[in-house]
Design a protein around this motif. Structure first.
Motif, PDB file in Angstrom:
ATOM      1  N   ALA A  49       0.900  -1.296   0.030  1.00  0.00           N
ATOM      2  CA  ALA A  49       0.150  -0.053  -0.032  1.00  0.00           C
ATOM      3  C   ALA A  49       1.003   1.074   0.108  1.00  0.00           C
ATOM      4  O   ALA A  49       0.488   2.259  -0.531  1.00  0.00           O
ATOM      5  CB  ALA A  49      -0.971  -0.040   1.245  1.00  0.00           C
ATOM      6  N   THR A  50       2.045   1.006   0.495  1.00  0.00           N
ATOM      7  CA  THR A  50       2.763   2.378   0.671  1.00  0.00           C
ATOM      8  C   THR A  50       3.455   2.651  -0.827  1.00  0.00           C
ATOM      9  O   THR A  50       3.496   3.602  -1.177  1.00  0.00           O
ATOM     10  CB  THR A  50       4.144   2.023   1.686  1.00  0.00           C
ATOM     11  N   MET A  51       3.779   1.513  -1.341  1.00  0.00           N
ATOM     12  CA  MET A  51       4.380   1.566  -2.766  1.00  0.00           C
ATOM     13  C   MET A  51       3.456   2.072  -3.653  1.00  0.00           C
ATOM     14  O   MET A  51       3.586   2.849  -4.809  1.00  0.00           O
ATOM     15  CB  MET A  51       4.794   0.422  -3.066  1.00  0.00           C
ATOM     16  N   LEU A  52       1.950   1.743  -3.448  1.00  0.00           N
ATOM     17  CA  LEU A  52       0.928   2.193  -4.365  1.00  0.00           C
ATOM     18  C   LEU A  52       0.667   3.641  -4.204  1.00  0.00           C
ATOM     19  O   LEU A  52       0.554   4.446  -5.099  1.00  0.00           O
ATOM     20  CB  LEU A  52      -0.292   1.283  -4.010  1.00  0.00           C
ATOM     21  N   ARG A  53       0.626   4.256  -2.786  1.00  0.00           N
ATOM     22  CA  ARG A  53       0.518   5.469  -2.723  1.00  0.00           C
ATOM     23  C   ARG A  53       1.706   6.394  -3.266  1.00  0.00           C
ATOM     24  O   ARG A  53       1.401   7.232  -3.850  1.00  0.00           O
ATOM     25  CB  ARG A  53       0.569   5.716  -1.182  1.00  0.00           C
ATOM     26  N   LYS A  54       3.013   5.697  -3.105  1.00  0.00           N
ATOM     27  CA  LYS A  54       4.043   6.199  -3.757  1.00  0.00           C
ATOM     28  C   LYS A  54       3.853   6.529  -5.302  1.00  0.00           C
ATOM     29  O   LYS A  54       4.162   7.645  -5.951  1.00  0.00           O
ATOM     30  CB  LYS A  54       5.278   5.739  -3.390  1.00  0.00           C
ATOM     31  N   TRP A  55       3.542   5.436  -5.876  1.00  0.00           N
ATOM     32  CA  TRP A  55       3.143   5.573  -7.319  1.00  0.00           C
ATOM     33  C   TRP A  55       2.321   6.417  -7.916  1.00  0.00           C
ATOM     34  O   TRP A  55       2.395   7.393  -8.816  1.00  0.00           O
ATOM     35  CB  TRP A  55       3.123   4.219  -7.880  1.00  0.00           C
ATOM     36  N   VAL A  56       1.106   6.374  -7.077  1.00  0.00           N
ATOM     37  CA  VAL A  56       0.039   7.328  -7.581  1.00  0.00           C
ATOM     38  C   VAL A  56       0.565   9.053  -7.126  1.00  0.00           C
ATOM     39  O   VAL A  56       0.273   9.759  -8.168  1.00  0.00           O
ATOM     40  CB  VAL A  56      -1.314   7.118  -6.743  1.00  0.00           C
ATOM     41  N   SER A  57       1.166   9.165  -6.047  1.00  0.00           N
ATOM     42  CA  SER A  57       1.257  10.485  -5.661  1.00  0.00           C
ATOM     43  C   SER A  57       2.711  10.968  -6.718  1.00  0.00           C
ATOM     44  O   SER A  57       2.838  12.066  -6.862  1.00  0.00           O
ATOM     45  CB  SER A  57       1.659  10.630  -4.172  1.00  0.00           C
ATOM     46  N   GLY A  58       3.142  10.176  -7.121  1.00  0.00           N
ATOM     47  CA  GLY A  58       4.570  10.425  -7.918  1.00  0.00           C
ATOM     48  C   GLY A  58       4.150  10.716  -9.447  1.00  0.00           C
ATOM     49  O   GLY A  58       4.737  10.968 -10.388  1.00  0.00           O
ATOM     50  N   GLY A  59       2.686  10.584  -9.724  1.00  0.00           N
ATOM     51  CA  GLY A  59       2.404  10.793 -10.926  1.00  0.00           C
ATOM     52  C   GLY A  59       2.050   9.551 -11.764  1.00  0.00           C
ATOM     53  O   GLY A  59       1.920   9.621 -13.181  1.00  0.00           O
ATOM     54  N   GLY A  60       2.295   8.196 -11.429  1.00  0.00           N
ATOM     55  CA  GLY A  60       2.163   7.093 -12.159  1.00  0.00           C
ATOM     56  C   GLY A  60       0.726   6.997 -12.761  1.00  0.00           C
ATOM     57  O   GLY A  60       0.728   6.653 -13.958  1.00  0.00           O
ATOM     58  N   LEU A  61      -0.319   7.254 -12.036  1.00  0.00           N
ATOM     59  CA  LEU A  61      -1.745   7.088 -12.499  1.00  0.00           C
ATOM     60  C   LEU A  61      -1.841   8.398 -13.505  1.00  0.00           C
ATOM     61  O   LEU A  61      -2.540   7.884 -14.506  1.00  0.00           O
ATOM     62  CB  LEU A  61      -2.738   7.064 -11.481  1.00  0.00           C
ATOM     63  N   ALA A  62      -1.722   9.410 -13.232  1.00  0.00           N
ATOM     64  CA  ALA A  62      -1.708  10.514 -14.275  1.00  0.00           C
ATOM     65  C   ALA A  62      -0.998  10.146 -15.513  1.00  0.00           C
ATOM     66  O   ALA A  62      -1.569  10.366 -16.607  1.00  0.00           O
ATOM     67  CB  ALA A  62      -1.263  11.822 -13.514  1.00  0.00           C
ATOM     68  N   ALA A  63       0.041   9.622 -15.419  1.00  0.00           N
ATOM     69  CA  ALA A  63       1.026   9.293 -16.623  1.00  0.00           C
ATOM     70  C   ALA A  63       0.483   8.319 -17.614  1.00  0.00           C
ATOM     71  O   ALA A  63       0.249   8.434 -18.545  1.00  0.00           O
ATOM     72  CB  ALA A  63       2.317   8.928 -16.120  1.00  0.00           C
ATOM     73  N   ALA A  64      -0.194   7.181 -16.760  1.00  0.00           N
ATOM     74  CA  ALA A  64      -0.858   6.027 -17.540  1.00  0.00           C
ATOM     75  C   ALA A  64      -2.209   6.526 -18.017  1.00  0.00           C
ATOM     76  O   ALA A  64      -2.436   6.384 -19.219  1.00  0.00           O
ATOM     77  CB  ALA A  64      -1.170   4.932 -16.563  1.00  0.00           C
ATOM     78  N   ARG A  65      -2.824   7.626 -17.262  1.00  0.00           N
ATOM     79  CA  ARG A  65      -4.208   8.204 -18.091  1.00  0.00           C
ATOM     80  C   ARG A  65      -3.841   8.976 -19.215  1.00  0.00           C
ATOM     81  O   ARG A  65      -4.383   8.810 -20.317  1.00  0.00           O
ATOM     82  CB  ARG A  65      -4.885   9.025 -17.027  1.00  0.00           C
ATOM     83  N   ALA A  66      -2.697   9.787 -19.190  1.00  0.00           N
ATOM     84  CA  ALA A  66      -2.192  10.622 -20.276  1.00  0.00           C
ATOM     85  C   ALA A  66      -1.662   9.820 -21.502  1.00  0.00           C
ATOM     86  O   ALA A  66      -2.085  10.121 -22.701  1.00  0.00           O
ATOM     87  CB  ALA A  66      -1.210  11.669 -19.858  1.00  0.00           C
ATOM     88  N   ASP A  67      -1.156   8.761 -21.084  1.00  0.00           N
ATOM     89  CA  ASP A  67      -0.818   7.855 -22.174  1.00  0.00           C
ATOM     90  C   ASP A  67      -2.173   7.214 -22.900  1.00  0.00           C
ATOM     91  O   ASP A  67      -2.113   7.295 -23.956  1.00  0.00           O
ATOM     92  CB  ASP A  67       0.238   6.798 -21.521  1.00  0.00           C
ATOM     93  N   ALA A  68      -2.923   6.672 -22.210  1.00  0.00           N
ATOM     94  CA  ALA A  68      -4.239   6.223 -22.505  1.00  0.00           C
ATOM     95  C   ALA A  68      -4.965   7.053 -23.348  1.00  0.00           C
ATOM     96  O   ALA A  68      -5.604   6.699 -24.249  1.00  0.00           O
ATOM     97  CB  ALA A  68      -4.914   5.596 -21.364  1.00  0.00           C
TER      98      ALA A  68
END
Length: 158
Positions: free
Chosen positions: A17-36
């Motif tokens: 959960a800590t890694m998931l939070r870091k990935w999302v807060s670090g822009g991982g989800l936004a990057a995936a959405r932008a790519d999609a």
């Protein structure tokens, strides 16, 4: 054995959960959405670092991610569901639930392995910022949990 598995499972979940939070807060989800979405936007708080491809952030750039959100959240949901099954097993003491929990762990492990291999290959991107101090202990505790759940399902130590 079952209690030890519960303890290692909870530790694994906290690290994950800590890694998931870091990935999302670090822009991982936004990057995936932008790519999609096919936009050339980099993730918030990041730069495209050397340009972007028409379909999103350039692979390997700081704003890119090689983690498909379906794999990330699928891994999270599967292992949390398995943890809930494991807790229910304690309440009702039904041995079938140990195998259900074990099956969810195997599915979760496959998804986790996909992300681990992508993380090892990534030299940049949002996932490259995940600290080794979280990734490796998460994997070690996950392997220990799988072994303990398997042993509990086989009736070892009961």
């Amino acid at each position: 054995m079952a209690v030890a598995a519960l303890i290692t499972w909870v530790i694994t979940a906290i690290l994950g959960a800590t890694m998931l939070r870091k990935w999302v807060s670090g822009g991982g989800l936004a990057a995936a959405r932008a790519d999609a979405a096919g936009t050339a936007e980099a993730a918030p708080g990041t730069t495209a670092g050397g340009g972007t491809a028409p379909g999103g952030a350039a692979p390997g750039s700081a704003g890119a991610t090689s983690f498909p959100p379906g794999v990330v959240f699928g891994h999270f949901l599967v292992v949390v569901a398995g943890l809930v099954v494991w807790i229910i097993y304690f309440a009702v003491d039904n041995d079938v639930l140990t195998w259900v929990a074990f099956a969810t762990l195997i599915v979760g492990a496959v998804l986790g392995d996909v992300m681990f291999l992508r993380w090892r290959k990534s030299g940049s991107g949002t996932e490259s910022r995940l600290p080794r101090q979280l990734v490796y202990p998460h994997g070690v505790f996950a392997v220990i949990t799988i072994i303990l759940v398997l042993l509990a399902a086989l009736g070892v130590g009961s």
